[in-house]
Write a protein that holds these residues in place. Structure first.
Motif, PDB file in Angstrom:
ATOM      1  N   THR A 147       0.826  -1.206   0.000  1.00  0.00           N
ATOM      2  CA  THR A 147       0.000   0.000   0.000  1.00  0.00           C
ATOM      3  C   THR A 147       0.859   1.255   0.000  1.00  0.00           C
ATOM      4  O   THR A 147       0.558   2.245  -0.681  1.00  0.00           O
ATOM      5  N   MET A 148       1.954   1.219   0.760  1.00  0.00           N
ATOM      6  CA  MET A 148       2.849   2.372   0.820  1.00  0.00           C
ATOM      7  C   MET A 148       3.557   2.600  -0.510  1.00  0.00           C
ATOM      8  O   MET A 148       3.850   3.749  -0.873  1.00  0.00           O
ATOM      9  N   LEU A 149       3.797   1.527  -1.266  1.00  0.00           N
ATOM     10  CA  LEU A 149       4.506   1.666  -2.534  1.00  0.00           C
ATOM     11  C   LEU A 149       3.615   2.310  -3.596  1.00  0.00           C
ATOM     12  O   LEU A 149       3.977   3.293  -4.206  1.00  0.00           O
ATOM     13  N   CYS A 150       2.436   1.709  -3.794  1.00  0.00           N
ATOM     14  CA  CYS A 150       1.521   2.243  -4.804  1.00  0.00           C
ATOM     15  C   CYS A 150       0.302   1.337  -4.889  1.00  0.00           C
ATOM     16  O   CYS A 150       0.202   0.331  -4.195  1.00  0.00           O
ATOM     17  N   VAL A 151      -0.613   1.678  -5.801  1.00  0.00           N
ATOM     18  CA  VAL A 151      -1.834   0.887  -5.956  1.00  0.00           C
ATOM     19  C   VAL A 151      -1.551  -0.453  -6.610  1.00  0.00           C
ATOM     20  O   VAL A 151      -2.055  -1.502  -6.183  1.00  0.00           O
ATOM     21  N   LEU A 152      -0.740  -0.471  -7.653  1.00  0.00           N
ATOM     22  CA  LEU A 152      -0.492  -1.697  -8.407  1.00  0.00           C
ATOM     23  C   LEU A 152       0.121  -2.812  -7.556  1.00  0.00           C
ATOM     24  O   LEU A 152      -0.294  -3.966  -7.658  1.00  0.00           O
ATOM     25  N   PRO A 153       1.126  -2.527  -6.715  1.00  0.00           N
ATOM     26  CA  PRO A 153       1.652  -3.590  -5.853  1.00  0.00           C
ATOM     27  C   PRO A 153       0.593  -4.196  -4.929  1.00  0.00           C
ATOM     28  O   PRO A 153       0.654  -5.387  -4.621  1.00  0.00           O
ATOM     29  N   VAL A 154      -0.371  -3.394  -4.494  1.00  0.00           N
ATOM     30  CA  VAL A 154      -1.447  -3.920  -3.646  1.00  0.00           C
ATOM     31  C   VAL A 154      -2.268  -4.935  -4.421  1.00  0.00           C
ATOM     32  O   VAL A 154      -2.602  -6.014  -3.913  1.00  0.00           O
ATOM     33  N   PHE A 155      -2.609  -4.604  -5.657  1.00  0.00           N
ATOM     34  CA  PHE A 155      -3.377  -5.530  -6.489  1.00  0.00           C
ATOM     35  C   PHE A 155      -2.614  -6.826  -6.716  1.00  0.00           C
ATOM     36  O   PHE A 155      -3.210  -7.906  -6.731  1.00  0.00           O
ATOM     37  N   TYR A 156      -1.298  -6.715  -6.908  1.00  0.00           N
ATOM     38  CA  TYR A 156      -0.513  -7.931  -7.127  1.00  0.00           C
ATOM     39  C   TYR A 156      -0.425  -8.763  -5.848  1.00  0.00           C
ATOM     40  O   TYR A 156      -0.592  -9.988  -5.881  1.00  0.00           O
TER      41      TYR A 156
END
Length: 295
Positions: A147-156
């Motif tokens: 979540t702290m990194l960005c939206v896309l990593p959360v989806f992955y």
């Protein structure tokens, strides 16, 4: 009428994952829910009671009887802190026990071709509690970092974290760290199908949660005077301690907690789909069973 057996160990398409998820819950509903509440029930009850207690005492932290000079109630702060601690501990325990019960129920169902052993399920759940706690911690840290990194990593990260408990339960020789690593390997086998299923289930979850929160929203608007345009600070001070508000909040949380069971079952169905796509274990077993029956 005999219940139809749902074969978990096979590959599925998008629609089959959804239909088998709800089909399993429908077919096994009574023994499934009974087993969950027999094992996780006490923790769930404490969780709900602590939520009610928190709602009751939280309004006393700030005293708004004098709107220009709100004051802190130190006694209420101490009580609230204790209540919050109990709330978080019971919430974690309720989640872990429920997730473990769901998955060990499915394991018993798969191992015994549709017949479950409640005593075995209960024993397995209690034995694996701290392993589930460790995986829950890794899961939370992973999602927080994503979540702290960005939206896309959360989806992955969402897909491997949705099946990590299943990897641990259905591959008992794996440690918690192995299960965590294996969840990422399996997720890559058919990521987009799994992702699509959880998006659809997430939308269903959100809609149902919103529907059941409508009474709470309406009552809050009426009680605080927003509908009439006259907001009374005294109402704000006592609103969270309103018995009706407490009951509605507990009901909403309890309903959302039960909705999570659907996601847990879906995680198990997706795990078996991904595992079969990689290893074909269930396919080989069914082929060998055909050979034995012909002999």
């Amino acid at each position: 009428m005999n219940k139809s057996y749902i074969e978990f160990r096979k590959q599925r398409d998008f629609s089959s994952i959804l239909s088998d998820t709800f089909g399993f819950i429908r077919n096994e509903f009574k023994p499934f829910i009974k087993t969950i509440f027999n094992i996780a029930g006490p923790a769930i009850v404490i969780f709900m009671l602590s939520l009610a207690a928190y709602n009751y005492v939280a309004g006393d932290i700030l005293n708004f009887t004098s709107f220009n000079e709100p004051s802190l109630n130190s006694t209420s702060i101490v009580v609230t802190i204790v209540t919050v601690i109990i709330y978080f501990i019971s919430a974690i325990a309720a989640y872990i026990l429920t997730a473990a019960t769901v998955l060990f129920y499915i394991k018993s169902y798969v191992d015994n071709k549709g017949i479950i052993d409640p005593s075995e399920i209960k024993s397995s759940v209690y034995k694996s509690f701290w392993s589930f706690f460790g995986l829950s911690f890794l899961k939370g840290i992973t999602l927080m970092i994503a979540t702290m990194l960005c939206v896309l990593p959360v989806f992955y990260a969402m897909i491997p974290m949705a099946i990590v408990f299943s990897v641990y339960v259905f591959e008992p020789k794996r440690s918690t760290s192995d299960a965590f690593n294996q969840s990422f390997t399996l997720a890559n086998a058919d990521f987009w199908t799994a992702f699509g299923v959880f998006i659809v289930l997430g939308i269903i979850y959100y809609i149902l949660a919103m529907v059941f929160s409508i009474p709470s929203v309406i009552y809050a608007l009426i009680s605080t005077g927003i509908f009439s345009g006259e907001i009374d600070p005294a109402n704000l001070n006592t609103f969270s301690a309103d018995p009706v508000v407490i009951v509605l909040n507990v009901f909403n949380t309890f309903f959302q907690f039960l909705l999570n069971i659907i996601l847990m079952v879906a995680g198990a169905v997706i795990y078996f789909h991904l595992h079969e796509k990689v290893n074909f274990t269930g396919t080989y077993d069914r082929i060998s069973e055909i050979g034995k029956s012909e002999d």
